[in-house]
Design an enzyme around this catalytic site. Structure first.
Site, short mmCIF file in Angstrom:
data_model
loop_
_atom_site.label_atom_id
_atom_site.label_comp_id
_atom_site.label_asym_id
_atom_site.label_seq_id
_atom_site.Cartn_x
_atom_site.Cartn_y
_atom_site.Cartn_z
CG PHE A 1 -1.81 -1.23 1.29
CD1 PHE A 1 -2.87 -1.38 0.41
CD2 PHE A 1 -1.54 -2.25 2.21
CE1 PHE A 1 -3.67 -2.52 0.46
CE2 PHE A 1 -2.33 -3.39 2.27
CZ PHE A 1 -3.39 -3.53 1.39
CG ASP A 2 1.35 3.62 -3.07
OD1 ASP A 2 2.41 3.00 -2.81
OD2 ASP A 2 0.80 3.65 -4.19
CB THR A 3 -2.96 5.87 0.79
OG1 THR A 3 -2.29 6.59 -0.24
CG2 THR A 3 -3.73 6.83 1.68
#
Lengths: 315, 315
Positions: free
Chosen positions: B21-23
């Site tokens: 994940f990035d966020t």
């Protein structure tokens, strides 16, 4: 479903209707009065029914007044009555708690959300309670309340029941106490679960404004002691030993009054159009209940008197 | 349904999870803190995620605080944050009203039931409102109120919307006003409809205590602008331009947080066991939502740092 018979203006039908019953259970708000305004001709209509030997019982979901307080209201509005003719949801709740629920000590106290009517009826049945109109519960929450309610130090260990009724002084403090008692296993009762309360020809939040947040927060529905709960009809039947087949429920609400009469297998139900519901409501495909009879207003039954006087000697 | 993967203690799985994940959208109550108590190791866990280049957004249904007030709380609790990282249901509601609902004059005022957080966010979006924390609404009903609310003389003709959020000063006067505005056609919004509000390691009535009585009295459900409403996720996506496939929702509640992430088709959902729901809740046959991953507590993700330091030169 059978179409309800419209009695207004039909003297023969009105007389036949009255003759079918010994007892009339009458809702008050929207039938007898709205707020403090008595509908025209209602006192005379009640006298007509009494003069024909009919038993009258006022059956109301409004728990804010006790039977004694109701009697005062009847008297001040020029309606002759007797405390024994009055059956409110506060009284129904007190009877249920004292005679059926019979909470064992030491957890036999009731946490009340509601007005003085509930307190007076609980006192008359010797049910111990806290909350209600106690000024200690009519204030804002403090951080100490949050802490003490959460850890239980501010809770009364003897509370075994929460009774929720219409409360004009509802607040977060009372809801928080009630929620916590319910989470700890208290029995959940409601005087009634009316969604609205008729006043000044309009609608205000009903007793449901008190119980629905608690029901939503706990995932648990209260046992309601008002119409259309059959617990209330059982209590009325026990007290008045009525013959259901010769009893008629009169009311303005399909989802409380008319449903109450139908589910209780009473001999008849009479809707009036001076309150919440209109003809369109029972004609709707998803109508919650359909009355057997209806009049535009309760005083339309007075037309029976015209026939009576026409029959009387000298006319 | 797939069984959620338990990450606690499994360093490799944790690292793989973080890399996906990035966020991270993080719920606050029950995840970061309970009441005013921050869970141990949470500030360090957030730092770990940031150090790995992750974007963090705090997504909360609590409308009692504005983003600015939340930032103060974060700072006072030793958690580094920025107002732009905070997304609450009060902010979500203000954005919805100002940018999507766009009430036409003259009926463009909002009647607010709730605390200062809602007011501050409405002000930041230049939405006119009445009610809220105004002391004029923090009192008992009088007979004049009943009359004036019923006949409309005490109502503001410019109100076109009722916004209901958690209000520690809820009372019959506010509910009566709101009900009447809704009966006159106002749009019905809720910041959120949480049934309970976590505080002091226990549960208090949630925002639903405000909106359910109105929903029950009107037969109309509010549009909720908090989790799990996708209106909130749309607003978050619009603001942060996130890639849903590389976004993970982290929360303690299945019926808000986890449902929110699943219905929003996010790349993942992570449940923590420090709040409302437990493993038994998603293992139940009628589970409202099942997370993709779970940890006992958010700080269990810190185990990833151990591997990192083990990898670091000199070790």
């Amino acid at each position: 479903m059978t179409k309800p018979k419209h009695l207004t203006g039909d003297i023969a039908a009105i007389n036949e209707f009255i003759d079918r019953f010994d007892t009339f259970l009458l809702d008050c708000d929207g039938v007898i009065w709205t707020g403090d305004h008595v509908f025209e001709g209602v006192p005379e209509t009640l006298e007509l029914l009494r003069s024909r030997g009919k038993k009258i019982v006022f059956v109301t979901n409004n728990s804010t007044k006790s039977r004694q307080e109701y009697l005062k209201k009847f008297t001040s509005l020029g309606i002759q009555s007797d405390v024994e003719e009055i059956f409110g949801s506060a009284y129904s709740s007190a009877i249920y708690i004292s005679r059926i629920l019979k909470l064992p000590r030491p957890k036999n106290k009731v946490f009340v959300i509601g007005e003085a009517g509930i307190e007076n009826e609980l006192r008359s049945e010797n049910v111990p309670f806290i909350g209600g109109t106690d000024p200690a519960f009519r204030r804002d929450m403090t951080p100490e309340d949050f802490k003490g309610i959460a850890d239980g130090t501010l809770l009364d260990p003897e509370v075994g029941c929460v009774l929720a009724g219409l409360d004009f002084h509802i607040n977060y403090l009372k809801l928080s106490h009630a929620l916590q008692y319910l989470r700890r296993g208290a029995v959940f009762l409601a005087t009634n679960v009316d969604s609205t309360f008729p006043m000044n020809h309009n609608f205000f939040p009903g007793a449901g404004a008190v119980s629905t947040p608690l029901a939503y927060a706990t995932g648990q529905q209260p046992l309601a002691l008002g119409k259309p709960s059959q617990a209330m009809l059982d209590a009325i039947e026990g007290k008045f030993r009525l013959d259901r087949a010769r009893t008629c429920m009169v009311g303005d609400r399909l989802n409380t009054d008319i449903k109450f009469g139908i589910e209780g297998r009473l001999g008849g139900t009479l809707a009036v159009l001076t309150g919440v519901n209109s003809q369109a409501d029972w004609e709707a495909p998803d109508a919650v209940a359909v009355p057997a009879f209806y009049v535009d207003r309760l005083s339309d039954l007075r037309a029976a008197a015209a026939q009576e006087s026409a029959r009387a000697p000298g006319n």
